[in-house]
Enzyme design. Structure first.
Site, PDB file in Angstrom:
ATOM      1  N   LYS A  24       0.852  -1.209   0.000  1.00 44.51           N
ATOM      2  CA  LYS A  24       0.000   0.000   0.000  1.00 44.51           C
ATOM      3  C   LYS A  24       0.877   1.243   0.000  1.00 44.51           C
ATOM      4  O   LYS A  24       0.661   2.171  -0.782  1.00 44.51           O
ATOM      5  CB  LYS A  24      -0.883   0.012   1.239  1.00 44.51           C
ATOM      6  N   ASN A  25       1.897   1.257   0.877  1.00 42.35           N
ATOM      7  CA  ASN A  25       2.686   2.481   1.066  1.00 42.35           C
ATOM      8  C   ASN A  25       3.733   2.707  -0.006  1.00 42.35           C
ATOM      9  O   ASN A  25       4.440   3.706   0.031  1.00 42.35           O
ATOM     10  CB  ASN A  25       3.297   2.493   2.469  1.00 42.35           C
ATOM     11  N   CYS A 119      -5.134  12.468  12.056  1.00 47.66           N
ATOM     12  CA  CYS A 119      -5.868  11.199  12.057  1.00 47.66           C
ATOM     13  C   CYS A 119      -5.760  10.613  13.462  1.00 47.66           C
ATOM     14  O   CYS A 119      -5.170  11.213  14.359  1.00 47.66           O
ATOM     15  CB  CYS A 119      -5.314  10.249  11.002  1.00 47.66           C
ATOM     16  N   ARG A 124      -0.081  14.611  12.450  1.00 42.41           N
ATOM     17  CA  ARG A 124       0.442  14.419  11.087  1.00 42.41           C
ATOM     18  C   ARG A 124       0.753  15.768  10.389  1.00 42.41           C
ATOM     19  O   ARG A 124       0.179  16.095   9.364  1.00 42.41           O
ATOM     20  CB  ARG A 124      -0.534  13.596  10.246  1.00 42.41           C
ATOM     21  N   ASP A 307       4.539   0.636  11.899  1.00 44.48           N
ATOM     22  CA  ASP A 307       3.320   0.014  11.359  1.00 44.48           C
ATOM     23  C   ASP A 307       3.159  -1.436  11.792  1.00 44.48           C
ATOM     24  O   ASP A 307       2.129  -2.039  11.514  1.00 44.48           O
ATOM     25  CB  ASP A 307       3.312   0.090   9.823  1.00 44.48           C
ATOM     26  N   ARG A 399      -8.741  -0.446   4.215  1.00 47.16           N
ATOM     27  CA  ARG A 399      -7.886   0.593   3.621  1.00 47.16           C
ATOM     28  C   ARG A 399      -6.511   0.028   3.313  1.00 47.16           C
ATOM     29  O   ARG A 399      -5.831   0.505   2.404  1.00 47.16           O
ATOM     30  CB  ARG A 399      -7.709   1.758   4.601  1.00 47.16           C
TER      31      ARG A 399
HETATM   32  C1  EPZ Z   1       4.098   6.987   6.105  1.00 52.16           C
HETATM   33  O1  EPZ Z   1       3.325   8.030   6.671  1.00 52.16           O
HETATM   34  C2  EPZ Z   1       3.160   5.788   6.021  1.00 52.16           C
HETATM   35  N1  EPZ Z   1       2.019   6.098   5.158  1.00 52.16           N
HETATM   36  C3  EPZ Z   1       2.678   5.421   7.419  1.00 52.16           C
HETATM   37  O2  EPZ Z   1       1.874   4.240   7.301  1.00 52.16           O
HETATM   38  C4  EPZ Z   1       3.894   5.088   8.280  1.00 52.16           C
HETATM   39  O3  EPZ Z   1       3.475   4.804   9.590  1.00 52.16           O
HETATM   40  C5  EPZ Z   1       4.852   6.298   8.297  1.00 52.16           C
HETATM   41  O4  EPZ Z   1       5.212   6.639   6.933  1.00 52.16           O
HETATM   42  C6  EPZ Z   1       6.127   6.015   9.080  1.00 52.16           C
HETATM   43  O5  EPZ Z   1       6.766   4.908   8.540  1.00 52.16           O
HETATM   44  C7  EPZ Z   1       2.194   6.059   3.806  1.00 52.16           C
HETATM   45  O6  EPZ Z   1       3.275   5.808   3.299  1.00 52.16           O
HETATM   46  C8  EPZ Z   1       0.965   6.326   2.979  1.00 52.16           C
HETATM   47  P1  EPZ Z   1       6.181  10.342   8.252  1.00 52.16           P
HETATM   48  P2  EPZ Z   1       3.932   9.545   6.714  1.00 52.16           P
HETATM   49  O7  EPZ Z   1       6.092  11.580   7.459  1.00 52.16           O
HETATM   50  O8  EPZ Z   1       4.666   9.817   5.468  1.00 52.16           O
HETATM   51  C9  EPZ Z   1       6.219  13.582  11.652  1.00 52.16           C
HETATM   52  C10 EPZ Z   1       0.037   2.854   7.708  1.00 52.16           C
HETATM   53  O9  EPZ Z   1      -0.456   2.343   8.725  1.00 52.16           O
HETATM   54  N2  EPZ Z   1       6.204  14.551  10.551  1.00 52.16           N
HETATM   55  O10 EPZ Z   1       7.408   9.491   8.166  1.00 52.16           O
HETATM   56  O11 EPZ Z   1       2.837  10.467   7.105  1.00 52.16           O
HETATM   57  C11 EPZ Z   1       4.866  12.879  11.780  1.00 52.16           C
HETATM   58  O12 EPZ Z   1       3.991  13.663  12.567  1.00 52.16           O
HETATM   59  C12 EPZ Z   1       0.504   4.304   7.716  1.00 52.16           C
HETATM   60  O13 EPZ Z   1       0.189   2.244   6.604  1.00 52.16           O
HETATM   61  C13 EPZ Z   1       6.381  15.909  10.848  1.00 52.16           C
HETATM   62  O14 EPZ Z   1       6.551  16.289  12.010  1.00 52.16           O
HETATM   63  O15 EPZ Z   1       4.934   9.390   7.925  1.00 52.16           O
HETATM   64  C14 EPZ Z   1       5.217  11.583  12.444  1.00 52.16           C
HETATM   65  O16 EPZ Z   1       5.284  11.785  13.838  1.00 52.16           O
HETATM   66  C15 EPZ Z   1       0.307   4.951   9.076  1.00 52.16           C
HETATM   67  N3  EPZ Z   1       6.360  16.802   9.833  1.00 52.16           N
HETATM   68  C16 EPZ Z   1       6.617  11.274  11.905  1.00 52.16           C
HETATM   69  O17 EPZ Z   1       7.117  12.509  11.353  1.00 52.16           O
HETATM   70  C17 EPZ Z   1       6.184  16.429   8.530  1.00 52.16           C
HETATM   71  O18 EPZ Z   1       6.187  17.303   7.641  1.00 52.16           O
HETATM   72  C18 EPZ Z   1       6.631  10.226  10.814  1.00 52.16           C
HETATM   73  O19 EPZ Z   1       5.850  10.716   9.767  1.00 52.16           O
HETATM   74  C19 EPZ Z   1       6.003  15.058   8.243  1.00 52.16           C
HETATM   75  C20 EPZ Z   1       6.029  14.138   9.272  1.00 52.16           C
END
Ligand code: EPZ
Length: 417
Positions: A24-25, A119, A124, A307, A399
Site C-alpha cells: 500500500k505504502n 488522524c 500528522r 506500522d 484501507r
Molecule cells: C508513512 O506516513 C506511512 N504512510 C505510514 O503508514 C507510516 O506509519 C509512516 O510513513 C512512518 O513509517 C504512507 O506511506 C501512505 P512520516 P507519513 O512523514 O509519510 C512527523 C500505515 O499504517 N512529521 O514518516 O505520514 C509525523 O507527525 C501508515 O500504513 C512531521 O513532524 O509518515 C510523524 O510523527 C500509518 N512533519 C513522523 O514525522 C512532517 O512534515 C513520521 O511521519 C512530516 C512528518
C-alpha cells in the site's frame, strides 16, 4: 458509525501458505508519481484497497486517465496536462492524497491542495514537506484549509530533513525530479517504499542516486516517460500474516516476501522464540507454545517499523515475562491497547511506553477498530483468544489489507462475516 463487522472464533492454529499483495505504502506514492510520468503504461501488483481506489479517483480528477483492472493492474494514460486543484473530498478521505502536491507543483508550477486533517494516530503535520518545497523555490500560502504552492521554476537545492519523514522525502523527491539542477535530500527516509518510488521515477528517465540511504541526490530532467512497473510486496502485510501464524501457534508460510524489508521484525520474532525458516521469497512461521517477552522500540527504517507495533503488541500479550513497547514515531498509537485490555491483556501505558505483563489467555470480546494497524492487531488477538470476538469498524482494515479475511480463512481461521 461503525459499519462493517466480523465475528472471529479464536483458538484454532492457522496452517498453510498465503501470498502477500503489493505494498500500500509504495502503491500510493507510485500512483501520485503517475501525474509526472507521461505516456501509456501500467503498474502491476497494485493491491485492491480503498486507499488505492481513492488515489485512482484523484488521478482522474487531475486529468490523468487511470483504470484499475482486476488482475491488480492499473493502466495509465498521461498526456502531460495536469490540473492544479486537488478535490477536498478526496484529500480528506485519505491523507496520503497529499502526495499529489509535489507532482502537481513540478508539472504545472501551481498546486492548490486541501490540508489533510490529522488522524487517529497523530496530528500528522506537513511542515517538512513545505520546507522542502520552499527550498526548491515555491512560495507557499495556507488559508481556508488549502495550501497553495507557486513556483515559476523549481530549482534544485540542498534540503535537510529534521526528521526522516517518509512522506516528505517522497514528495520532495518527486518535485526535485523535474527541477532544474541538483537536489540533495539529507537525513532522508530509507524505507523500501522510498526506493520503490525512486526506481519507478528512474525507469521513466529520472536521475536519482542514494536511494535507501540517508542522502538522496536528484539531478532534475525535463520530462519523464512512464514505463511498466511492478510494486514491491507489502512488508507490513507480510509481518501481519507472520504474526497470525505465531499468535495461533500454527504453521504458516508467507510467500511474496523480501526478507531484507522486514529484518528487524524477523530478529524480534526469533528473539521471542518464534521458529522462522527464511527462503529467498518466503518465510515459514511456526508458533511456539509460549512466546518469550521482548522489548520493542519503533524507529525509522531500518529500525523496527511503527506500522508493526500494534500487531507485535498483540503477540506480546501472551509472552512469558514483561515486554516494553516504545513508540517513537507517532504520538498516539496505543489505542489498540485499550481494546486488548478489554480482552484480558495486562498492559500499563505510560506516555509513549506500553508495559505488557504476559497472560496465558485472552477472552473474546466485542472490540472497535480505531485505525488501520490497530484493526490488524485486534483481528490477530481475536484469532488467538478463547471464544468469539466481534470486530467493529472493518472499513479501517480494508484501507490497507487486500482480501485479508479470505487470506486468513484460507489458513483455517474461523471467520463469520
Ligand atoms: C508513512 O506516513 C506511512 N504512510 C505510514 O503508514 C507510516 O506509519 C509512516 O510513513 C512512518 O513509517 C504512507 O506511506 C501512505 P512520516 P507519513 O512523514 O509519510 C512527523 C500505515 O499504517 N512529521 O514518516 O505520514 C509525523 O507527525 C501508515 O500504513 C512531521 O513532524 O509518515 C510523524 O510523527 C500509518 N512533519 C513522523 O514525522 C512532517 O512534515 C513520521 O511521519 C512530516 C512528518
Amino acid at each position: 458509525m461503525l459499519l462493517h463487522r466480523m465475528k472471529l472464533r479464536g483458538g484454532k492454529p492457522l496452517h498453510g501458505t498465503v501470498r502477500s499483495s503489493g505494498a500500500k505504502n509504495a502503491a500510493l506514492p507510485l500512483l501520485a508519481a503517475c501525474l509526472m510520468q507521461q505516456g501509456h503504461y501500467e503498474l502491476d501488483n497494485v493491491p485492491n484497497l480503498t486507499d488505492v481506489m481513492t488515489m485512482i479517483r484523484m488521478l482522474n480528477s487531475l486529468g490523468i486517465r487511470a483504470e484499475y483492472h482486476e488482475n491488480n493492474k492499473v493502466k495509465i494514460w498521461n498526456k502531460g496536462r495536469v490540473k492544479h486543484i486537488a478535490p477536498y473530498e478526496l484529500v480528506t478521505a485519505m491523507r496520503a492524497s497529499f502526495f499529489v502536491a509535489g507532482p502537481i507543483l513540478a508539472m504545472t508550477g501551481y498546486a492548490k491542495v486541501p490540508l489533510p486533517g490529522g488522524c487517529a494516530i497523530g496530528s500528522r503535520p506537513l511542515d517538512l514537506h513545505f520546507q522542502g518545497f520552499k527550498k526548491l523555490g515555491a512560495t507557499i500560502t495556507i488559508e481556508h484549509g488549502f495550501v497553495e504552492m507557486k513556483a515559476k521554476k523549481l530549482v534544485g537545492d540542498r534540503i535537510y530533513l529534521d526528521f526522516p519523514s517518509v512522506g516528505a522525502t517522497e514528495n520532495i523527491m518527486m518535485a526535485a525530479a523535474l527541477a532544474e539542477g541538483e537536489t540533495l535530500i539529507e537525513n532522508a527516509a530509507q524505507e523500501p517504499e522510498i526506493v520503490d518510488l525512486g526506481e519507478f521515477l528512474i525507469s521513466g528517465g529520472a536521475k536519482i542516486e542514494g536511494l535507501g540511504s540517508s542522502t538522496i541526490r536528484i539531478m532534475g530532467v525535463k520530462t519523464l516517460m512512464g514505463q511498466n512497473y511492478s510494486v514491491i510486496p507489502d512488508r507490513i502485510e507480510v509481518g501481519t500474516l507472520m504474526i497470525a501464524g505465531a499468535i495461533t501457534k500454527g504453521d504458516v508460510t508467507v510467500e511474496g516476501v523480501v526478507p531484507d524489508h522486514i529484518e528487524p521484525l524477523i530478529r524480534k520474532m526469533k528473539e521471542a522464540g518464534v521458529h522462522l525458516t527464511i527462503q529467498e521469497n518466503s518465510i515459514r512461521v511456526i508458533g511456539p507454545d509460549r512466546i518469550q517477552a521482548v522489548d520493542i522500540e519503533t524507529l525509522p527504517f531500518p529500525g523496527f517499523p511503527t506500522d508493526m507495533q500494534a500487531q507485535m503488541m498483540s503477540l506480546l500479550t501472551f509472552a512469558e515475562g514483561t515486554s516494553i513497547v516504545k513508540e517513537t514515531i507517532f504520538e498516539n498509537r496505543f489505542m489498540h491497547a485499550h481494546e486488548l485490555m478489554r480482552m484480558g491483556a495486562k498492559i500499563k501505558l505510560d506516555r509513549n511506553h506500553a508495559i505488557l505483563t504476559g497472560v496465558t489467555e485472552l477472552s473474546g470480546a466485542e472490540v472497535k477498530i480505531t485505525d488501520l494497524r490497530a484493526g490488524a492487531a485486534l483481528v490477530l488477538a481475536g484469532l488467538a483468544a478463547k471464544g468469539e470476538t466481534e470486530v467493529y469498524g472493518l472499513e479501517h482494515l480494508w484501507r490497507g489489507y487486500d482480501r485479508i479475511t479470505q487470506k486468513l480463512q484460507l489458513l483455517g481461521a474461523e471467520i463469520i462475516e
